[in-house]
Design a protein around this motif. Sequence first.
Motif, PDB file in Angstrom:
ATOM      1  N   HIS A 497       0.807  -1.205   0.000  1.00 12.42           N
ATOM      2  CA  HIS A 497       0.000   0.000   0.000  1.00 12.42           C
ATOM      3  C   HIS A 497       0.849   1.267   0.000  1.00 12.42           C
ATOM      4  N   PHE A 498       1.865   1.295   0.859  1.00 14.06           N
ATOM      5  CA  PHE A 498       2.632   2.537   1.018  1.00 14.06           C
ATOM      6  C   PHE A 498       3.896   2.590   0.175  1.00 14.06           C
ATOM      7  N   LEU A 499       4.485   1.442  -0.106  1.00 12.18           N
ATOM      8  CA  LEU A 499       5.777   1.447  -0.778  1.00 12.18           C
ATOM      9  C   LEU A 499       5.698   0.878  -2.189  1.00 12.18           C
ATOM     10  N   GLY A 500       4.594   0.235  -2.497  1.00  8.16           N
ATOM     11  CA  GLY A 500       4.503  -0.449  -3.777  1.00  8.16           C
ATOM     12  C   GLY A 500       5.502  -1.589  -3.880  1.00  8.16           C
ATOM     13  N   GLU A 501       5.768  -2.201  -2.758  1.00  3.33           N
ATOM     14  CA  GLU A 501       6.806  -3.217  -2.694  1.00  3.33           C
ATOM     15  C   GLU A 501       6.274  -4.338  -1.813  1.00  3.33           C
ATOM     16  N   GLN A 502       6.717  -5.557  -2.036  1.00  6.20           N
ATOM     17  CA  GLN A 502       6.181  -6.638  -1.226  1.00  6.20           C
ATOM     18  C   GLN A 502       7.269  -7.480  -0.595  1.00  6.20           C
ATOM     19  N   LYS A 503       6.824  -8.328   0.315  1.00 10.09           N
ATOM     20  CA  LYS A 503       7.769  -9.215   0.989  1.00 10.09           C
ATOM     21  C   LYS A 503       8.338 -10.222   0.003  1.00 10.09           C
ATOM     22  N   GLU A 504       9.450 -10.826   0.366  1.00  8.99           N
ATOM     23  CA  GLU A 504       9.960 -11.945  -0.405  1.00  8.99           C
ATOM     24  C   GLU A 504       8.944 -13.066  -0.314  1.00  8.99           C
ATOM     25  N   ASP A 505       8.833 -13.815  -1.375  1.00  7.59           N
ATOM     26  CA  ASP A 505       7.807 -14.835  -1.403  1.00  7.59           C
ATOM     27  C   ASP A 505       8.297 -16.126  -0.740  1.00  7.59           C
ATOM     28  N   VAL A 506       8.155 -16.194   0.566  1.00  7.59           N
ATOM     29  CA  VAL A 506       8.475 -17.422   1.294  1.00  7.59           C
ATOM     30  C   VAL A 506       7.295 -17.714   2.219  1.00  7.59           C
ATOM     31  N   HIS A 507       6.643 -18.817   1.985  1.00  8.77           N
ATOM     32  CA  HIS A 507       5.504 -19.144   2.848  1.00  8.77           C
ATOM     33  C   HIS A 507       6.014 -19.659   4.190  1.00  8.77           C
ATOM     34  N   HIS A 508       5.294 -19.293   5.261  1.00 12.11           N
ATOM     35  CA  HIS A 508       5.808 -19.649   6.588  1.00 12.11           C
ATOM     36  C   HIS A 508       5.926 -21.158   6.790  1.00 12.11           C
ATOM     37  N   SER A 509       5.137 -21.909   6.024  1.00 13.89           N
ATOM     38  CA  SER A 509       5.159 -23.359   6.239  1.00 13.89           C
ATOM     39  C   SER A 509       6.470 -24.001   5.773  1.00 13.89           C
ATOM     40  N   ILE A 510       7.225 -23.298   4.904  1.00 14.32           N
ATOM     41  CA  ILE A 510       8.455 -23.942   4.412  1.00 14.32           C
ATOM     42  C   ILE A 510       9.701 -23.426   5.120  1.00 14.32           C
ATOM     43  N   ILE A 511       9.520 -22.565   6.117  1.00 15.02           N
ATOM     44  CA  ILE A 511      10.681 -21.993   6.808  1.00 15.02           C
ATOM     45  C   ILE A 511      11.558 -23.097   7.398  1.00 15.02           C
ATOM     46  N   SER A 512      10.927 -24.044   8.087  1.00 18.22           N
ATOM     47  CA  SER A 512      11.697 -25.120   8.712  1.00 18.22           C
ATOM     48  C   SER A 512      12.423 -25.950   7.660  1.00 18.22           C
ATOM     49  N   ASP A 513      11.768 -26.191   6.516  1.00 16.86           N
ATOM     50  CA  ASP A 513      12.403 -26.970   5.454  1.00 16.86           C
ATOM     51  C   ASP A 513      13.616 -26.238   4.897  1.00 16.86           C
ATOM     52  N   LEU A 514      13.492 -24.915   4.723  1.00 12.44           N
ATOM     53  CA  LEU A 514      14.625 -24.135   4.232  1.00 12.44           C
ATOM     54  C   LEU A 514      15.784 -24.202   5.222  1.00 12.44           C
ATOM     55  N   GLN A 515      15.454 -24.137   6.506  1.00 11.28           N
ATOM     56  CA  GLN A 515      16.484 -24.196   7.526  1.00 11.28           C
ATOM     57  C   GLN A 515      17.184 -25.567   7.506  1.00 11.28           C
ATOM     58  N   ASN A 516      16.423 -26.618   7.289  1.00 12.10           N
ATOM     59  CA  ASN A 516      16.991 -27.962   7.323  1.00 12.10           C
ATOM     60  C   ASN A 516      17.657 -28.375   6.014  1.00 12.10           C
ATOM     61  N   GLY A 517      17.634 -27.485   5.025  1.00 10.83           N
ATOM     62  CA  GLY A 517      18.266 -27.801   3.750  1.00 10.83           C
ATOM     63  C   GLY A 517      19.766 -27.569   3.788  1.00 10.83           C
ATOM     64  N   ASN A 518      20.290 -26.775   2.846  1.00 11.39           N
ATOM     65  CA  ASN A 518      21.731 -26.507   2.814  1.00 11.39           C
ATOM     66  C   ASN A 518      21.965 -24.999   2.902  1.00 11.39           C
ATOM     67  N   SER A 519      23.215 -24.585   2.703  1.00 13.11           N
ATOM     68  CA  SER A 519      23.508 -23.164   2.895  1.00 13.11           C
ATOM     69  C   SER A 519      22.820 -22.300   1.840  1.00 13.11           C
ATOM     70  N   GLU A 520      22.427 -22.884   0.709  1.00 11.00           N
ATOM     71  CA  GLU A 520      21.701 -22.111  -0.300  1.00 11.00           C
ATOM     72  C   GLU A 520      20.250 -21.865   0.115  1.00 11.00           C
ATOM     73  N   THR A 521      19.596 -22.897   0.647  1.00 12.13           N
ATOM     74  CA  THR A 521      18.205 -22.690   1.075  1.00 12.13           C
ATOM     75  C   THR A 521      18.161 -21.741   2.270  1.00 12.13           C
ATOM     76  N   ARG A 522      19.179 -21.848   3.118  1.00 11.70           N
ATOM     77  CA  ARG A 522      19.213 -20.931   4.264  1.00 11.70           C
ATOM     78  C   ARG A 522      19.476 -19.506   3.799  1.00 11.70           C
ATOM     79  N   ARG A 523      20.200 -19.402   2.678  1.00  5.60           N
ATOM     80  CA  ARG A 523      20.430 -18.077   2.115  1.00  5.60           C
ATOM     81  C   ARG A 523      19.105 -17.467   1.655  1.00  5.60           C
ATOM     82  N   ARG A 524      18.281 -18.293   1.056  1.00  3.40           N
ATOM     83  CA  ARG A 524      16.984 -17.777   0.606  1.00  3.40           C
ATOM     84  C   ARG A 524      16.181 -17.262   1.793  1.00  3.40           C
ATOM     85  N   LEU A 525      16.234 -18.004   2.876  1.00  4.92           N
ATOM     86  CA  LEU A 525      15.536 -17.594   4.088  1.00  4.92           C
ATOM     87  C   LEU A 525      16.117 -16.283   4.632  1.00  4.92           C
TER      88      LEU A 525
END
Length: 770
Positions: A497-525
């Motif tokens: 609404h105010f910035l015309g910008e949005q969050k990175e597209d990471v759904h909260h349900s995959i946060i744990s999976d990204l953490q348990n992946g490798n240094s690249e998935t953690r980078r995305r997080l």
Amino acid sequence: RLSSPHPLSLPPSPAMSSVGRGGKRRAGPPAAPSPLAAKRPQPMPPGAPQPPPPAAAAAEEEDMMDEDVFLDETILAEDEAALLLLDRDEALASRLSRWKRPALPADLVSGCSRSVAFQQLDIDYVIGESHKEFLPNSSGPAAIIRIFGVTREGHSVCCQVHGFEPYFYISCPPGMSPDDISGFKQTLEARMKESNRNSSVQRFVKSVELLQKQTIMHYQPNKSQSFLKIVVALPTMVASCRGILERGITIGSLGSKSFLTYESNILFALRFMIDCNIVGGNWIELPAGKYRKATRVMSYCQLELDCLYSDLVSHAPEGEYSKMAPFRILSFDIECAGRKGHFPEPTHDPVIQIANLLTLQGEAQPFVRNVMTLKSCSPIVGVDVMSFDTERDILLAWRDLIREADPDIIIGYNICKFDLPYLIERAEVLKIVEFPLLGRIRNSRVRVRDTTFNSRQYGMRESKDVTVEGRVQFDLLQAMQRDYKLSSYSLNSVSAHFLGEQKEDVHHSIISDLQNGNSETRRRLAVYCLKDAYLPQRLLDKLMYIYNYVEMARVTGVPISFLLSRGQSIKVLSQLLRKAKQRNLVIPNIKGQSSGQDTFEGATVLEARAGFYEKPIATLDFASLYPSIMMAHNLCYCTLVPPEDVRKLNLPPESLYKTPSGEIFVKPELQKGILPEILEELLAARKRAKADLKEAKDPFERAVLDGRQLALKISANSVYGFTGATVGQLPCLEISSSVTSYGRQMIEHTKKLVEDKFTTLGGYEHNAEV
DNA sequence: CCGGAACCCTAC
DNA sequence: TTAGGTAGGGTTCCGG
């Protein structure tokens, strides 16, 4: 917070120190080899002290669990400073120390030869012992308030202001029966009433000689102790209470927190600020020779000074003093690895990442960007990625970041209700006792308190109160909910609404999976986490929050933190207290005094003639109707003449206003009201905002400035609302019902004027209808 | 089917 | 131990 009147000022014994250091030392396991090993924290050097035997550690822990943190503040100050040095991992320390504040100039380090000016940001209130040399010839109990601020050069300042305590406790002689006590209380009250009988002003009391009209409360903390507490205002009280003292009754302050409520502490701090002429957000100057270096260092600020309340110079926000100090703003966000389908809970779910951005107020770009991750994380351009092996190391690194970077303002999205309490509770679960040292007062642990805020204007809000002394928490979610009416307050939709910008597209349900992946998935997080720290900072800048909130603090006089955590009434009360002080008036404490009537008649609403009109309809609008009425008819607490006084005082009718509701007020020639004066100031500030608005070209900037003038308008209208708030601090329905009665009269009058003038008989095309 | 209470929302 | 005000429209629920 209370200090004991007799602080336990034991010097730290060598034995105690070594236990303290050893017990709190971080014992991290050696880092596992990895490509990023160089960036990892190094294990402790071999010469470091060994962990203490288990018994000592347990004792230490028990000490930490003690809820009463009020008493031990001075004891461990030096010890803890030593501990922090030992505690630190050197590689990390040198990394963090690059972000230190600019060093103090030599003449400030060595002496107090020049004046110091700083912009006020936060206050911390301490009741108890003051340095007696600051208050010579005073018999009353002393008090200190701490003001935190930032100098023009960006140095942090903690100023301890010495003054008087606003409460007196009269201890009743031992063995007094409840009847004796209530008799004693009644005699005291009768005496105070007597001295007030001639007061023509019902609700305001002329200064010192009538000051005894203050609240007396009976307090009985236990069976053997009984007290009468007299609440007075600062600082003229001491003289006036001496009459009571001379009757041989002992007097003193008590170092028990059960004596003062949370709210009365806040009001105390506010009154103290006002007595020192400290206005929220303004510049305060300590003239050369009028202050000195603190003898015992209590805070982590670069400059810690002591002065007397009357030596402070508070500058009106004009010219050089309208500018903003280069505040250090930390924007942060945390990520937690929640279990599938559950909201993260600190009892189970670890903190896996913390992203931090540090920005100087007024600069476009952050000067520090980093992210702390659990386990390795691939590099990110322009960002300092710090990886740790344990959650404990992350939490402690974050604490060290707070300590080294020393932010003045902490921002984020929903940090007050989620991020900060989560970190604190998680540290509790992990038993990291040295984590919650985040404030600027040494050895003062961060405490979390549940709060609910209920207001007609802002609705019901549940939140948590996290005490971090000396740093302002500015939660953008809270600010959004207060200032804008939106259908969704998620960071994503607010940013869109105010910035015309949005969050990175990471759904909260995959946060744990990204953490348990490798240094690249953690980078995305990590990128996601960084963006969540970046967006609040963008919002803060774009909506000019610092600028607007400091302006509001300056106009109303309250500290900035009140603007997000409290309602309108504290702002009105603050302005009333300030004006009353200038006029040498005292505001009584009228708690519990209810006056039968609790509502009053409001405005007339003209029935609309609904329909579709092809030709434009003229609109008539009053400019600030209620404030104008109060100013025009001098409506105020201190101009109201109660009916019984009208005849008694024999006032000439030509110097009185009789309102349509039948109340009598004196005209300004006899006594100018302070409410009208307050309104003049608020409307002047609004006029300035409107002038800025006129100059602004950018449509977005215009919208923000429009919001500012609207906030000032609401503040002006709240002055009327305050007098009608029967659950408030100082209701006076005579004023509020007079305001609405004038309003009704004026709308009828206006309607009549228009309908009489615009008629076919008068040569107009139609008969006007309002 | 209607009135009243409770609640929410909005205008000023 | 907190909270600006009143007027008024609309909806829902409940009881008579």
